[in-house]
Write a protein that holds these residues in place. Structure first.
Motif, PDB file in Angstrom:
ATOM      1  N   THR A  24       0.841  -1.196   0.000  1.00  0.00           N
ATOM      2  CA  THR A  24       0.000   0.000   0.000  1.00  0.00           C
ATOM      3  C   THR A  24       0.877   1.247   0.000  1.00  0.00           C
ATOM      4  OG1 THR A  24      -0.162   0.057   2.413  1.00  0.00           O
ATOM      5  CG2 THR A  24      -1.888  -1.139   1.225  1.00  0.00           C
ATOM      6  N   ALA A  25       2.090   1.116   0.542  1.00  0.00           N
ATOM      7  CA  ALA A  25       3.045   2.229   0.576  1.00  0.00           C
ATOM      8  C   ALA A  25       4.406   1.684   0.139  1.00  0.00           C
ATOM      9  CB  ALA A  25       3.135   2.821   1.976  1.00  0.00           C
ATOM     10  N   PRO A  26       4.815   1.936  -1.104  1.00  0.00           N
ATOM     11  CA  PRO A  26       6.109   1.434  -1.565  1.00  0.00           C
ATOM     12  C   PRO A  26       7.248   1.945  -0.673  1.00  0.00           C
ATOM     13  CG  PRO A  26       4.841   2.323  -3.393  1.00  0.00           C
ATOM     14  CD  PRO A  26       4.108   2.691  -2.136  1.00  0.00           C
ATOM     15  N   GLU A  27       8.279   1.131  -0.568  1.00  0.00           N
ATOM     16  CA  GLU A  27       9.441   1.480   0.243  1.00  0.00           C
ATOM     17  C   GLU A  27      10.688   1.232  -0.589  1.00  0.00           C
ATOM     18  OE1 GLU A  27      10.773   0.418   4.725  1.00  0.00           O
ATOM     19  OE2 GLU A  27      10.613  -1.313   3.389  1.00  0.00           O
ATOM     20  N   ASN A  28      11.657   2.140  -0.507  1.00  0.00           N
ATOM     21  CA  ASN A  28      12.907   1.921  -1.219  1.00  0.00           C
ATOM     22  C   ASN A  28      14.039   1.674  -0.222  1.00  0.00           C
ATOM     23  OD1 ASN A  28      14.322   4.497  -0.617  1.00  0.00           O
ATOM     24  ND2 ASN A  28      12.710   5.415  -1.872  1.00  0.00           N
ATOM     25  N   VAL A  29      15.180   1.250  -0.721  1.00  0.00           N
ATOM     26  CA  VAL A  29      16.304   0.884   0.139  1.00  0.00           C
ATOM     27  C   VAL A  29      16.849   2.096   0.895  1.00  0.00           C
ATOM     28  CG1 VAL A  29      18.634  -0.090   0.181  1.00  0.00           C
ATOM     29  CG2 VAL A  29      16.881  -1.126  -1.260  1.00  0.00           C
ATOM     30  N   GLU A 144       2.448  -1.793   9.579  1.00  0.00           N
ATOM     31  CA  GLU A 144       1.801  -0.666   8.905  1.00  0.00           C
ATOM     32  C   GLU A 144       0.975  -1.128   7.706  1.00  0.00           C
ATOM     33  OE1 GLU A 144       5.154   1.956   8.274  1.00  0.00           O
ATOM     34  OE2 GLU A 144       4.788   2.979  10.183  1.00  0.00           O
ATOM     35  N   GLU A 145       1.474  -2.114   6.971  1.00  0.00           N
ATOM     36  CA  GLU A 145       0.719  -2.645   5.834  1.00  0.00           C
ATOM     37  C   GLU A 145      -0.563  -3.338   6.306  1.00  0.00           C
ATOM     38  OE1 GLU A 145       1.023  -2.560   2.439  1.00  0.00           O
ATOM     39  OE2 GLU A 145       2.749  -1.231   2.513  1.00  0.00           O
ATOM     40  N   VAL A 146      -0.463  -4.142   7.357  1.00  0.00           N
ATOM     41  CA  VAL A 146      -1.650  -4.807   7.898  1.00  0.00           C
ATOM     42  C   VAL A 146      -2.649  -3.766   8.403  1.00  0.00           C
ATOM     43  CG1 VAL A 146      -2.494  -6.328   9.743  1.00  0.00           C
ATOM     44  CG2 VAL A 146      -0.462  -6.978   8.412  1.00  0.00           C
ATOM     45  N   LYS A 147      -2.143  -2.726   9.075  1.00  0.00           N
ATOM     46  CA  LYS A 147      -3.016  -1.648   9.567  1.00  0.00           C
ATOM     47  C   LYS A 147      -3.756  -0.982   8.409  1.00  0.00           C
ATOM     48  CE  LYS A 147      -1.517   2.511  10.778  1.00  0.00           C
ATOM     49  NZ  LYS A 147      -0.782   3.561  11.466  1.00  0.00           N
ATOM     50  N   TYR A 174      12.396  -4.518  24.945  1.00  0.00           N
ATOM     51  CA  TYR A 174      12.027  -3.201  25.478  1.00  0.00           C
ATOM     52  C   TYR A 174      11.385  -2.350  24.379  1.00  0.00           C
ATOM     53  CZ  TYR A 174      12.515   1.391  27.694  1.00  0.00           C
ATOM     54  OH  TYR A 174      12.267   2.641  28.214  1.00  0.00           O
ATOM     55  N   PHE A 175      11.990  -2.330  23.187  1.00  0.00           N
ATOM     56  CA  PHE A 175      11.438  -1.546  22.078  1.00  0.00           C
ATOM     57  C   PHE A 175      10.050  -2.062  21.710  1.00  0.00           C
ATOM     58  CE2 PHE A 175      10.526  -0.032  17.907  1.00  0.00           C
ATOM     59  CZ  PHE A 175      11.125   1.211  17.837  1.00  0.00           C
ATOM     60  N   LEU A 176       9.912  -3.385  21.598  1.00  0.00           N
ATOM     61  CA  LEU A 176       8.621  -3.960  21.226  1.00  0.00           C
ATOM     62  C   LEU A 176       7.542  -3.598  22.249  1.00  0.00           C
ATOM     63  CD1 LEU A 176       9.742  -7.496  19.980  1.00  0.00           C
ATOM     64  CD2 LEU A 176       8.910  -5.599  18.574  1.00  0.00           C
ATOM     65  N   ASP A 177       7.886  -3.662  23.518  1.00  0.00           N
ATOM     66  CA  ASP A 177       6.907  -3.365  24.568  1.00  0.00           C
ATOM     67  C   ASP A 177       6.609  -1.874  24.689  1.00  0.00           C
ATOM     68  OD1 ASP A 177       6.804  -6.065  25.177  1.00  0.00           O
ATOM     69  OD2 ASP A 177       8.168  -5.911  26.900  1.00  0.00           O
ATOM     70  N   THR A 178       7.624  -1.047  24.516  1.00  0.00           N
ATOM     71  CA  THR A 178       7.497   0.383  24.777  1.00  0.00           C
ATOM     72  C   THR A 178       7.035   1.189  23.565  1.00  0.00           C
ATOM     73  OG1 THR A 178       9.267   0.180  26.419  1.00  0.00           O
ATOM     74  CG2 THR A 178       8.725   2.412  25.672  1.00  0.00           C
ATOM     75  N   PHE A 179       7.559   0.864  22.412  1.00  0.00           N
ATOM     76  CA  PHE A 179       7.327   1.700  21.229  1.00  0.00           C
ATOM     77  C   PHE A 179       6.454   1.068  20.144  1.00  0.00           C
ATOM     78  CE2 PHE A 179      11.468   3.048  22.993  1.00  0.00           C
ATOM     79  CZ  PHE A 179      11.144   4.355  23.308  1.00  0.00           C
ATOM     80  N   MET A 180       6.466  -0.249  20.021  1.00  0.00           N
ATOM     81  CA  MET A 180       5.775  -0.894  18.911  1.00  0.00           C
ATOM     82  C   MET A 180       4.270  -0.679  18.911  1.00  0.00           C
ATOM     83  SD  MET A 180       7.119  -2.134  16.295  1.00  0.00           S
ATOM     84  CE  MET A 180       5.826  -2.522  15.142  1.00  0.00           C
ATOM     85  N   PRO A 181       3.589  -0.677  20.059  1.00  0.00           N
ATOM     86  CA  PRO A 181       2.129  -0.491  20.007  1.00  0.00           C
ATOM     87  C   PRO A 181       1.695   0.783  19.286  1.00  0.00           C
ATOM     88  CG  PRO A 181       2.770  -1.285  22.166  1.00  0.00           C
ATOM     89  CD  PRO A 181       4.052  -0.961  21.421  1.00  0.00           C
ATOM     90  N   SER A 182       2.504   1.818  19.312  1.00  0.00           N
ATOM     91  CA  SER A 182       2.151   3.080  18.661  1.00  0.00           C
ATOM     92  C   SER A 182       2.059   2.962  17.150  1.00  0.00           C
ATOM     93  CB  SER A 182       3.172   4.162  19.029  1.00  0.00           C
ATOM     94  OG  SER A 182       3.160   4.386  20.420  1.00  0.00           O
ATOM     95  N   PHE A 183       2.766   1.996  16.572  1.00  0.00           N
ATOM     96  CA  PHE A 183       2.746   1.850  15.116  1.00  0.00           C
ATOM     97  C   PHE A 183       1.410   1.314  14.607  1.00  0.00           C
ATOM     98  CE2 PHE A 183       7.264   2.124  15.954  1.00  0.00           C
ATOM     99  CZ  PHE A 183       7.698   2.918  14.911  1.00  0.00           C
ATOM    100  N   SER A 184       0.576   0.808  15.484  1.00  0.00           N
ATOM    101  CA  SER A 184      -0.743   0.324  15.096  1.00  0.00           C
ATOM    102  C   SER A 184      -1.823   1.388  15.238  1.00  0.00           C
ATOM    103  CB  SER A 184      -1.121  -0.889  15.959  1.00  0.00           C
ATOM    104  OG  SER A 184      -0.246  -1.953  15.699  1.00  0.00           O
TER     105      SER A 184
END
Length: 191
Positions: A24-29, A144-147, A174-184
């Motif tokens: 849904t959102a192309p990404e480049n290197v 982000e794609e699933v969202k 720590y990153f997954l618990d602290t920051f990842m939920p915001s990406f949804s």
């Protein structure tokens, strides 16, 4: 001596990632490398500040910026192909090494010793953090794609999350618990 090194690197923006999947959102290197550098730096800072590490966060960020530089010569190989079996993975690692040596040869001799450890032989601790950040960047893309309603990334999200867990790094947890939920969340929910 004229050098094409940075002109080649500027073309990373023309190499698409996730080529076998509908995006849904192309990404480049180039975009991916920037995000990986930000994430690698964060993981290094978390390691140092939360878990008593002493890694150079700047060196980690720089290594992450260049972690896919070889793809300017090789292109981006989709993960299902790259990791299909050990023989393919090993052969592709050699192709990446040849591409990195070719990039180094493009630099003036007086600069090669500075870029060589970044492109060819990173410190094992730095390498681990960059690999984790690379996988974290992929996971964020999947989430982000699933969202966005793209179910094609559902399995990739689960596999990538499992791979992240497989690092067994407290800074990743720590990153997954602290920051990842915001990406949804939606923009309005990020208050």
């Amino acid at each position: 001596m004229k050098s094409h090194f940075f002109a080649y690197l500027s073309r990373l923006r023309f190499i698409s990632r996730w080529a076998l999947m509908r995006n849904t959102a192309p990404e480049n290197v180039q975009e991916h490398s920037h995000q990986t550098a930000v994430l690698a730096h964060a993981l290094a800072v978390i390691r140092n500040e939360k878990f008593g590490g002493q890694v150079d966060a700047g060196a980690v960020a720089v290594a992450a910026l260049y972690h896919d530089a070889s793809e300017i010569l090789t292109g981006d190989m989709p993960t299902p192909i790259k990791y299909y079996n050990p023989a393919i993975r090993s052969a592709y690692q050699e192709v990446e090494a040849v591409a990195n040596r070719k990039l180094l040869e493009m630099l003036p001799a007086e600069l090669r010793t500075v870029y060589e450890p970044v492109l060819e032989s990173p410190d094992p601790e730095i390498h681990t953090l960059v690999k984790a950040a690379d996988k974290l960047s992929a996971y964020i893309k999947c989430v982000e794609e699933v969202k966005a309603g793209n179910g094609e990334f559902r399995d990739a999200a689960a596999q990538t999350c499992a791979a992240l867990e497989g690092f067994h790094l407290p800074e990743v947890r720590y990153f997954l618990d602290t920051f990842m939920p915001s990406f949804s969340l939606t923009l309005d929910e990020l208050k």
